[in-house]
Scaffold this motif. Structure first.
Motif, mmCIF file in Angstrom:
data_model
loop_
_atom_site.group_PDB
_atom_site.id
_atom_site.type_symbol
_atom_site.label_atom_id
_atom_site.label_comp_id
_atom_site.label_asym_id
_atom_site.label_seq_id
_atom_site.Cartn_x
_atom_site.Cartn_y
_atom_site.Cartn_z
ATOM 1 N N ARG A 1 0.681 -1.294 0.224
ATOM 2 C CA ARG A 1 0.343 -0.036 -0.529
ATOM 3 C C ARG A 1 0.626 1.485 0.457
ATOM 4 N N PRO A 2 0.822 2.111 -1.053
ATOM 5 C CA PRO A 2 1.359 3.004 -1.160
ATOM 6 C C PRO A 2 1.148 4.357 0.233
ATOM 7 N N SER A 3 1.686 4.943 0.720
ATOM 8 C CA SER A 3 1.968 5.941 1.826
ATOM 9 C C SER A 3 1.208 7.191 1.198
ATOM 10 N N THR A 4 1.879 7.488 0.144
ATOM 11 C CA THR A 4 1.580 8.955 -0.294
ATOM 12 C C THR A 4 1.030 9.278 -1.525
ATOM 13 N N VAL A 5 0.251 10.394 -2.172
ATOM 14 C CA VAL A 5 0.176 10.316 -3.488
ATOM 15 C C VAL A 5 0.039 10.201 -4.578
ATOM 16 N N GLU B 1 3.049 8.589 -4.753
ATOM 17 C CA GLU B 1 3.369 6.641 -4.771
ATOM 18 C C GLU B 1 2.661 6.494 -6.417
ATOM 19 N N PHE B 2 1.163 6.423 -5.460
ATOM 20 C CA PHE B 2 0.092 5.763 -6.372
ATOM 21 C C PHE B 2 -0.231 6.392 -7.040
ATOM 22 N N GLU B 3 -0.337 7.708 -7.495
ATOM 23 C CA GLU B 3 -0.638 7.669 -8.949
ATOM 24 C C GLU B 3 0.916 7.414 -9.832
ATOM 25 N N ASP B 4 1.430 7.104 -9.531
ATOM 26 C CA ASP B 4 3.383 6.465 -10.370
ATOM 27 C C ASP B 4 2.984 5.233 -10.436
ATOM 28 N N ARG B 5 2.060 4.379 -10.634
ATOM 29 C CA ARG B 5 1.861 3.315 -10.480
ATOM 30 C C ARG B 5 1.958 2.712 -11.777
ATOM 31 N N GLN B 6 2.924 1.280 -12.151
ATOM 32 C CA GLN B 6 3.001 0.397 -12.890
ATOM 33 C C GLN B 6 1.899 -0.692 -13.106
ATOM 34 N N LYS B 7 2.145 -1.146 -14.734
ATOM 35 C CA LYS B 7 0.777 -1.963 -14.949
ATOM 36 C C LYS B 7 2.186 -3.565 -14.803
ATOM 37 N N HIS B 8 1.229 -4.912 -14.297
ATOM 38 C CA HIS B 8 1.956 -5.877 -14.162
ATOM 39 C C HIS B 8 1.498 -7.351 -14.537
ATOM 40 N N VAL B 9 2.047 -7.992 -14.975
ATOM 41 C CA VAL B 9 1.537 -9.526 -15.112
ATOM 42 C C VAL B 9 2.612 -10.099 -14.113
ATOM 43 N N ILE B 10 2.339 -10.489 -13.339
ATOM 44 C CA ILE B 10 3.214 -12.408 -12.007
ATOM 45 C C ILE B 10 2.246 -12.914 -12.070
ATOM 46 N N LEU B 11 3.144 -13.915 -12.534
ATOM 47 C CA LEU B 11 3.091 -15.559 -12.666
ATOM 48 C C LEU B 11 4.346 -15.589 -11.212
ATOM 49 N N SER B 12 3.222 -16.651 -10.580
ATOM 50 C CA SER B 12 3.908 -17.570 -9.027
ATOM 51 C C SER B 12 3.882 -18.664 -9.467
ATOM 52 N N LEU B 13 5.152 -19.072 -9.162
ATOM 53 C CA LEU B 13 5.344 -20.160 -9.327
ATOM 54 C C LEU B 13 5.904 -21.424 -7.909
ATOM 55 N N GLU C 1 -8.818 8.901 -0.665
ATOM 56 C CA GLU C 1 -7.970 8.274 1.107
ATOM 57 C C GLU C 1 -6.846 8.443 1.051
ATOM 58 N N ILE C 2 -6.325 8.124 0.511
ATOM 59 C CA ILE C 2 -4.585 8.162 0.967
ATOM 60 C C ILE C 2 -4.228 9.651 1.319
ATOM 61 N N LYS C 3 -5.109 10.252 0.378
ATOM 62 C CA LYS C 3 -3.888 12.616 0.098
ATOM 63 C C LYS C 3 -4.801 12.273 1.747
ATOM 64 N N LYS C 4 -5.942 11.668 2.626
ATOM 65 C CA LYS C 4 -6.011 12.740 3.902
ATOM 66 C C LYS C 4 -5.342 12.096 4.780
ATOM 67 N N GLU C 5 -4.985 10.734 4.462
ATOM 68 C CA GLU C 5 -4.233 9.941 5.290
ATOM 69 C C GLU C 5 -3.170 11.195 5.402
ATOM 70 N N GLU C 6 -2.060 11.217 4.366
ATOM 71 C CA GLU C 6 -1.034 11.862 4.260
ATOM 72 C C GLU C 6 -1.358 13.442 4.546
ATOM 73 N N ALA C 7 -2.487 13.533 4.917
ATOM 74 C CA ALA C 7 -2.441 15.304 5.354
ATOM 75 C C ALA C 7 -2.684 15.441 6.652
ATOM 76 N N GLU C 8 -3.469 13.917 7.099
ATOM 77 C CA GLU C 8 -3.582 13.466 8.791
ATOM 78 C C GLU C 8 -1.956 13.256 9.792
#
Length: 364
Positions: free
Chosen positions: A237-241, A243-255, A303-310
């Protein structure tokens, strides 16, 4: 001193005759009977070293066998397949990085194997597994495909082995966006985790999605498959907005990493994942589904923005309290007689000098 006599070692009594085994060389005499405890210690150390090197070689063999078995597949898909070769970090972690493919920015192959080189850790893992039935120590292999921003995979969707369902959301924040459901198109040992049913329908309509389902029906794949996820969210979970906005797309195969003797057993599955990635641009979600996905992400951002402001406000309050405390202390000192003020200033000067000295010593 008599009270401490019991701490003194007993005097050595050299026998007149020795009937046990002894080895002599000039004035040196070695009698093994005197070193029984040392022999046990040496035997234990020798056993630990044997187990260490055997476990280390088993992990290296498992990782290198998989890498060798899939080398031709990586070379066929990437212009820079596994650049640098298989990289080892410690005795149970291995990595391989590939780049240079259409629709895939990069691929990280990450091995996290059991600590076979350390018998104590193995014993602890086995003991904890007997205590906690949800804990399953495994040889983990993850293939993390980083997708270009142009791929329209702005959702979270996953196929998960039912044995993994209890714990997977604890380690994957992105999968908390989804709901777990059954699907008749899936083999019985799998469940689907999806934000909306429309996403699942579109994934299974793709030719590559149907081919993937056929591969997953293979009994040889079942023991090694853990999950396959497509996600536009971070695992933690990102702690700042930002970080949340700068997200990347992944395909993850776990074996579960296959044994060296069956290193190529998952190759059809990896090929099917490559084909699925190439067809993700053909996923056509309904407009209402896209609007719901945007709404969910906007709500999380708020929600993250609110937590960051708090958090910032709390830190500001702490600083304000510290500043108020300093001002109160300064006012208290100002009301003291000049002699008392001089003593306090002298103590502060000495304290500052000591701190400066300790910092200089630490740099050395």
């Amino acid at each position: 001193m008599s009270a401490l006599n019991f701490l003194a070692p007993r005097p050595f009594s050299h026998p007149e005759t020795w009937e046990g085994i002894e080895y002599k060389w000039k004035f040196l005499v070695f009698r093994p009977a005197y070193f029984q405890h040392e022999g046990y210690v040496l035997a234990a150390v020798a056993l630990y070293l044997v187990l260490f090197f055997v476990g280390k070689s088993l992990n290296e063999k498992k990782a290198s066998s998989w890498f060798t078995a899939h080398k031709s597949l990586l070379e066929a898909n990437f212009s820079k397949p596994a650049s640098g070769g298989l990289i080892q970090d410690g005795y149970s972690d291995f990595f391989a990085f590939s780049s240079g493919r259409r629709n895939v920015a990069s691929l990280h192959a990450i091995f996290t194997l059991r600590p076979r080189h350390d018998p104590f850790q193995l014993i602890m893992q086995t003991g904890y597994a007997a205590f906690d039935l949800q804990y399953r120590p495994l040889d983990d292999l993850q293939l993390d495909f980083l997708l270009p921003a142009s791929i329209p995979a702005d959702f979270v969707w996953a196929l998960v082995h039912k044995d993994e369902l209890r714990g997977i959301k604890k380690g994957r924040w992105d999968l908390t966006f989804t709901r777990t459901t059954e699907n008749p198109a899936l083999p019985g040992y799998l469940s689907v985790m999806s934000e909306y049913a429309d996403i699942t329908e579109n994934m299974f309509k793709l030719p590559a999605g149907q081919a993937l389902l056929k591969v997953l029906e293979d009994p040889a794949i079942k023991p090694y498959f853990r999950s396959l996820s497509i996600t536009d969210q971070p695992r933690d979970r990102p702690s700042t907005v930002a970080e949340f906005e700068d997200r990347q797309k992944h395909v993850i195969l776990s074996l579960v990493a296959p044994p060296a003797s069956s290193a190529s057993v998952d190759e059809p599955l990896v090929k099917a994942v490559f084909a699925l990635i190439d067809q993700l641009s053909r996923v056509a979600l309904r407009p209402e589904t896209k609007n719901k996905l945007r709404t969910v992400r906007a709500d999380v951002s708020k929600e993250i923005k609110k937590e960051e402001a708090e958090k910032l406000a709390e830190e500001s309050n702490v600083e304000d309290k510290k500043a108020a405390k300093r001002r109160a202390e300064e006012e208290r000192i100002a009301r003291l007689p000049a002699a008392e003020q001089q003593k306090i200033l002298e103590r502060e000067r000495k304290r500052s000098f000591k701190k400066a000295q300790s910092r200089v010593t630490g740099r050395k």
